[in-house]
Design a protein around this motif. Structure first.
Motif, mmCIF file in Angstrom:
data_model
loop_
_atom_site.group_PDB
_atom_site.id
_atom_site.type_symbol
_atom_site.label_atom_id
_atom_site.label_comp_id
_atom_site.label_asym_id
_atom_site.label_seq_id
_atom_site.Cartn_x
_atom_site.Cartn_y
_atom_site.Cartn_z
ATOM 1 N N PHE A 58 13.535 34.181 -7.230
ATOM 2 C CA PHE A 58 14.900 34.110 -6.727
ATOM 3 C C PHE A 58 15.667 35.415 -6.903
ATOM 4 N N SER A 59 14.952 36.513 -6.713
ATOM 5 C CA SER A 59 15.548 37.847 -6.809
ATOM 6 C C SER A 59 14.781 38.767 -5.879
ATOM 7 N N GLU A 60 15.463 39.347 -4.887
ATOM 8 C CA GLU A 60 14.786 40.253 -3.963
ATOM 9 C C GLU A 60 14.210 41.456 -4.703
ATOM 10 N N GLU A 61 14.922 41.941 -5.705
ATOM 11 C CA GLU A 61 14.437 43.089 -6.471
ATOM 12 C C GLU A 61 13.138 42.755 -7.191
ATOM 13 N N LEU A 62 13.083 41.610 -7.865
ATOM 14 C CA LEU A 62 11.864 41.230 -8.565
ATOM 15 C C LEU A 62 10.741 40.887 -7.593
ATOM 16 N N GLU A 63 11.077 40.257 -6.472
ATOM 17 C CA GLU A 63 10.059 39.920 -5.481
ATOM 18 C C GLU A 63 9.361 41.162 -4.944
ATOM 19 N N ALA A 64 10.061 42.295 -4.952
ATOM 20 C CA ALA A 64 9.488 43.545 -4.440
ATOM 21 C C ALA A 64 8.638 44.266 -5.480
ATOM 22 N N GLY A 65 8.547 43.720 -6.684
ATOM 23 C CA GLY A 65 7.806 44.366 -7.758
ATOM 24 C C GLY A 65 6.306 44.330 -7.526
ATOM 25 N N PRO A 66 5.578 45.225 -8.189
ATOM 26 C CA PRO A 66 4.134 45.340 -7.960
ATOM 27 C C PRO A 66 3.321 44.164 -8.487
ATOM 28 N N ASP A 67 3.895 43.351 -9.376
ATOM 29 C CA ASP A 67 3.144 42.254 -9.973
ATOM 30 C C ASP A 67 3.229 40.952 -9.174
ATOM 31 N N MET A 68 4.011 40.962 -8.105
ATOM 32 C CA MET A 68 4.137 39.748 -7.303
ATOM 33 C C MET A 68 2.952 39.640 -6.346
ATOM 34 N N PRO A 69 2.516 38.412 -5.985
ATOM 35 C CA PRO A 69 3.101 37.117 -6.367
ATOM 36 C C PRO A 69 2.583 36.557 -7.684
ATOM 37 N N MET A 70 1.595 37.219 -8.307
ATOM 38 C CA MET A 70 0.961 36.640 -9.489
ATOM 39 C C MET A 70 1.938 36.469 -10.644
ATOM 40 N N ALA A 71 2.937 37.364 -10.735
ATOM 41 C CA ALA A 71 3.897 37.255 -11.841
ATOM 42 C C ALA A 71 4.695 35.959 -11.780
ATOM 43 N N ASN A 72 4.775 35.361 -10.599
ATOM 44 C CA ASN A 72 5.378 34.035 -10.464
ATOM 45 C C ASN A 72 4.279 33.013 -10.766
ATOM 46 N N TRP A 73 3.764 33.054 -11.987
ATOM 47 C CA TRP A 73 2.520 32.393 -12.362
ATOM 48 C C TRP A 73 2.531 30.893 -12.097
ATOM 49 N N ASN A 74 3.595 30.210 -12.502
ATOM 50 C CA ASN A 74 3.590 28.756 -12.429
ATOM 51 C C ASN A 74 3.539 28.232 -11.001
ATOM 52 N N ALA A 75 4.027 29.019 -10.053
ATOM 53 C CA ALA A 75 3.902 28.648 -8.643
ATOM 54 C C ALA A 75 2.623 29.207 -8.040
ATOM 55 N N TRP A 76 2.289 30.449 -8.376
ATOM 56 C CA TRP A 76 1.127 31.121 -7.788
ATOM 57 C C TRP A 76 -0.178 30.456 -8.182
ATOM 58 N N MET A 77 -0.278 29.995 -9.425
ATOM 59 C CA MET A 77 -1.541 29.441 -9.923
ATOM 60 C C MET A 77 -1.934 28.171 -9.177
ATOM 61 N N ASP A 78 -0.967 27.368 -8.758
ATOM 62 C CA ASP A 78 -1.266 26.184 -7.957
ATOM 63 C C ASP A 78 -0.132 25.975 -6.965
ATOM 64 N N ALA A 79 -0.165 26.772 -5.898
ATOM 65 C CA ALA A 79 0.911 26.735 -4.910
ATOM 66 C C ALA A 79 0.977 25.392 -4.198
ATOM 67 N N HIS A 80 -0.170 24.751 -3.976
ATOM 68 C CA HIS A 80 -0.165 23.448 -3.312
ATOM 69 C C HIS A 80 0.531 22.397 -4.177
ATOM 70 N N ALA A 81 0.250 22.409 -5.476
ATOM 71 C CA ALA A 81 0.943 21.485 -6.375
ATOM 72 C C ALA A 81 2.438 21.762 -6.385
ATOM 73 N N CYS A 82 2.790 23.033 -6.412
ATOM 74 C CA CYS A 82 4.202 23.410 -6.405
ATOM 75 C C CYS A 82 4.893 22.888 -5.148
ATOM 76 N N ALA A 83 4.230 23.027 -4.010
ATOM 77 C CA ALA A 83 4.814 22.550 -2.755
ATOM 78 C C ALA A 83 4.990 21.034 -2.768
ATOM 79 N N ILE A 84 4.037 20.315 -3.340
ATOM 80 C CA ILE A 84 4.158 18.850 -3.435
ATOM 81 C C ILE A 84 5.376 18.479 -4.273
ATOM 82 N N VAL A 85 5.524 19.124 -5.420
ATOM 83 C CA VAL A 85 6.629 18.766 -6.321
ATOM 84 C C VAL A 85 7.969 19.098 -5.691
#
Length: 298
Positions: free
Chosen positions: A150-177
């Motif tokens: 939820f930050s354009e600055e952080l979204e542009a960082g080199p560690d994305m999308p993996m740094a958003n670990w809880n969503a990235w690790m299981d994006a399908h589960a995240c979408a369901i929830v």
């Protein structure tokens, strides 16, 4: 304040913030921690870590091992480095795999509209629960999640999308929830949690209490390479002190189709619905509260 029934779903055993979160809940006098479920690679070992921290606090909390793998096939299998410290602490070992969802379902049905579900790992267990029993989301009191950026600055960082670990690790589960309606839904993303950073030795006495000694020990592999960021403890603290943050109401979409933005959570403000994100945090007040709960006076 009446005691709040809380169920913690966690990938404890890696990043120290899960252990810091659990220690907070164990010390929060208004928390009735009715169960803990673990998620992620070697969920049984993660359950042992959670159990050891509970025992260090002198409490026996029901702990259940959950899903080892995300919903869709992947060659990524995170393991809990902190589990190497298990010989240092008493803990149970008989955690059968894949028991978490049934236990969560039974507890929520036993206490309808009373349980606050606090999810601070990737959302596989929660998605499986919602798919298994579609009535469960309506029977929760509230759902608090640590996930998103939820930050354009952080979204542009080199560690994305993996740094958003809880969503990235299981994006399908995240979408369901996030496609499921619950009575109250608050999300705490990196836009606020990354403000809550401490070095290991920035606050002498933080790890003085026995339960905090266990937290430090299990978190030591992480601390060898990282500072502490209190992602998960913020979500826990706001269950009891919601004014620690400011919130914005709207909706969240989750990208589960494109590799380059896998797990990206897009917030759309609308002022309607039951979903809110934390938009700002009072850093000083949060740490005063956290230290007070875990035994160290600021």
């Amino acid at each position: 304040m009446a005691a709040r029934k809380v169920w913690l779903d966690t990938d404890i055993g890696g990043d120290i913030d899960d252990a810091l979160c659990l220690a907070y809940l164990l010390n929060q006098p208004h928390c009735e921690l009715i169960g803990i479920s673990t998620v992620g690679g070697e969920a049984g070992k993660r359950a042992m870590v959670a159990d050891a921290i509970c025992k260090a606090a002198g409490q026996n909390i029901p702990v259940y091992a959950g899903a080892d793998n995300p919903l869709m096939p992947t060659d990524i299998y995170p393991t809990p480095d902190g589990a190497a410290k298990l010989p240092n602490w008493p803990h149970d070992t008989g955690f059968r795999p894949n028991q978490a969802v049934d236990a969560m379902r039974a507890a929520i049905r036993r206490h309808p509209h009373e349980i606050s579900l606090l999810a601070v790992g990737h959302l596989t267990n929660v998605a499986l629960l919602f798919r298994l029993d579609p009535e469960i989301p309506r029977l929760l009191k509230e759902l608090y999640i640590m996930s998103g950026v939820f930050s354009e600055e952080l979204e542009a960082g080199p560690d994305m999308p993996m740094a958003n670990w809880n969503a990235w690790m299981d994006a399908h589960a995240c979408a369901i929830v996030y496609g499921t309606q619950v009575p109250v839904h608050r999300t705490f993303g990196l836009n606020v949690t990354t403000r809550l950073v401490l070095g290991r030795h920035d606050n002498p006495g933080l790890f003085a209490a026995k339960v905090m000694q266990a937290v430090e020990d299990f978190g030591s592999p992480w601390l060898e390479r990282h500072v502490m960021t209190f992602h998960d403890p913020l979500a826990a603290a706001c269950l009891f002190e919601p004014e620690l943050c400011e919130y914005e109401r709207g909706s969240i979409g989750v990208d589960y189709t494109r590799d380059e933005t896998l797990g990206k959570m897009t917030f759309r403000a609308s002022g309607a619905g039951t979903l809110e994100i934390a938009a700002a945090v009072d850093r000083e007040r949060f740490f005063e509260h956290y230290f007070a709960m875990t035994g160290r006076k600021p």
